[in-house]
Design a protein around this motif. Structure first.
Motif, short mmCIF file in Angstrom:
data_model
loop_
_atom_site.label_atom_id
_atom_site.label_comp_id
_atom_site.label_asym_id
_atom_site.label_seq_id
_atom_site.Cartn_x
_atom_site.Cartn_y
_atom_site.Cartn_z
N GLY A 73 0.80 -1.22 0.00
CA GLY A 73 0.00 0.00 0.00
C GLY A 73 0.83 1.27 0.00
N LEU A 74 1.92 1.28 -0.77
CA LEU A 74 2.82 2.43 -0.81
C LEU A 74 2.34 3.48 -1.80
CD1 LEU A 74 6.18 0.44 -0.82
CD2 LEU A 74 5.10 1.58 1.13
N GLU A 75 2.75 4.71 -1.56
CA GLU A 75 2.43 5.79 -2.51
C GLU A 75 3.32 5.70 -3.74
OE1 GLU A 75 2.47 9.66 -0.75
OE2 GLU A 75 1.48 8.99 1.08
N ASP A 76 4.61 5.43 -3.51
CA ASP A 76 5.56 5.37 -4.62
C ASP A 76 6.61 4.31 -4.37
OD1 ASP A 76 4.75 7.65 -6.37
OD2 ASP A 76 5.25 8.84 -4.60
N VAL A 77 7.00 3.62 -5.44
CA VAL A 77 8.15 2.72 -5.42
C VAL A 77 8.98 3.07 -6.65
CG1 VAL A 77 8.97 0.35 -5.56
CG2 VAL A 77 6.90 0.87 -4.25
N ILE A 78 10.25 3.32 -6.43
CA ILE A 78 11.15 3.61 -7.54
C ILE A 78 12.24 2.55 -7.55
CG2 ILE A 78 12.83 5.23 -8.50
CD1 ILE A 78 11.17 7.48 -7.29
N VAL A 79 12.31 1.81 -8.65
CA VAL A 79 13.32 0.77 -8.81
C VAL A 79 14.31 1.25 -9.87
CG1 VAL A 79 13.80 -1.61 -9.48
CG2 VAL A 79 11.75 -1.08 -8.12
N VAL A 80 15.54 1.43 -9.47
CA VAL A 80 16.57 1.92 -10.38
C VAL A 80 17.18 0.75 -11.13
CG1 VAL A 80 18.80 3.11 -10.51
CG2 VAL A 80 17.09 3.84 -8.83
N ALA A 97 18.59 9.17 -8.23
CA ALA A 97 17.14 8.97 -8.29
C ALA A 97 16.47 9.44 -7.01
CB ALA A 97 16.83 7.49 -8.54
N ALA A 98 17.10 9.15 -5.87
CA ALA A 98 16.55 9.56 -4.58
C ALA A 98 16.56 11.09 -4.44
CB ALA A 98 17.34 8.92 -3.45
#
Length: 316
Positions: A73-80, A97-98
């Motif tokens: 239930g996360l707002e955002d996930v960023i996978v580099v 990216a962060a």
């Protein structure tokens, strides 16, 4: 380039890239012609004042992002993406990216809370100069001593405040003290109490996630000795977030070093407007999953191999 020109180029760049004004609107606002704005934006890029990053995520990384986001239930996930990249190149890509993600979260923020560790230190190094004088950066956990000073929350808060040209608080206390009684004594002092009270009401919180047993920065800088590590193993600790030790299900570990930590705990962390975690490494997968299960995080930034391992363990 003199200071006045640099200031002008930064101003129009922020208006164009951050505020999404058109070149004509900027020209009218600052009282010059549109071609001057166009040439100024080009010069800002050529002089390195503006760096444009294209996030070309492959299909696999997008699938992993969606899977992790849905599971917790996360707002955002960023996978580099990190395939075939050297370790240092992965760290740099993750930090960039962060830093880019953090920039986008500051529009309505007033207070930023920071934890400590290598990931946050790397993030601040990659963060561009981006004046937000209305902001205040606040350390969320103590950190004093002669080892790994650049990784401590106070130093990270200070370095980030320089990039943001804003105020910064300091928490004059160690992360972990000798006894629970000494901790309670320190928490009762007006200055430490005041800073921690502010840390509990930040709009954006930046945290790392640690594994105290494998490649542990806390062990490297002297906070964890053999006795402390054995105590954590006995308690079945899975990881730590903001120096608060948690179990596999994400709950706070009882009768451990948590009773000796100077900082906001995970329950306090939930009160932050948005909690952003930056973490990578297969040795941290179980620790990351525990933190996600605890519901302490709103967004996470990681790299491809770590994300793949998280997804694999979700499917077991």
């Amino acid at each position: 380039m003199n200071d006045a020109e640099r200031k002008f180029l930064l101003k129009i760049s922020r208006m164009y890239y951050f505020d999404e004004w058109t070149q004509a609107e900027i020209a009218k606002k600052v009282g010059v012609s549109r071609p001057i704005i166009s040439k100024g934006l080009q010069k800002a890029r050529s002089e390195g004042l503006v760096e444009i990053i294209i996030h070309d995520h492959g299909f696999d990384t997008i699938e992993m992002e969606n899977r992790i986001e849905s599971a917790f239930g996360l707002e955002d996930v960023i996978v580099v993406p990190s395939a075939d990249m050297a370790k240092e190149a992965v760290r740099t890509a993750l930090s960039k990216a962060a830093a880019s993600y953090l920039q986008k979260q500051l529009k309505d923020a007033q207070k930023i809370g920071v934890s400590w560790g290598t990931a946050l230190n790397d993030l601040v190094k990659e963060y561009p100069s981006d004046a937000h004088p209305h902001l205040k950066v606040i350390p969320m956990v103590g950190g004093m001593g002669s080892h790994g000073i650049e990784l401590h929350a106070n130093q990270i808060a200070f370095e980030l405040s320089k990039k943001l040209d804003c105020q910064c608080e300091s928490l004059y206390a160690p992360a972990i003290v000798e006894t629970a009684e000494f901790r309670n004594l320190l928490l009762s002092t007006p200055e430490i109490n005041r800073v921690l009270a502010e840390a509990k009401s930040v709009d954006v919180a930046l945290v790392g996630i640690g594994n105290p047993f494998n490649q542990s920065t806390m062990k490297e800088i002297g906070y964890l000795g053999d006795a402390e590590l054995q105590s954590l193993k006995n308690a079945k600790v899975a990881g730590d977030i903001n120096s608060c030790f948690i179990l596999e299900d994400g709950s706070i570990a009882q009768n451990t070093l948590n009773e000796r930590v100077i900082g906001i705990n995970t329950d306090d962390l939930r009160q932050a407007g948005k909690v952003i975690a930056v973490a990578e490494g297969l040795h941290k997968t179980d620790s990351i999953i525990a933190a996600l299960k605890g519901g302490y995080i709103n967004a996470i930034i990681t790299e491809e191999q770590t994300a793949s391992d998280i997804v694999s363990k979700l499917e077991q």
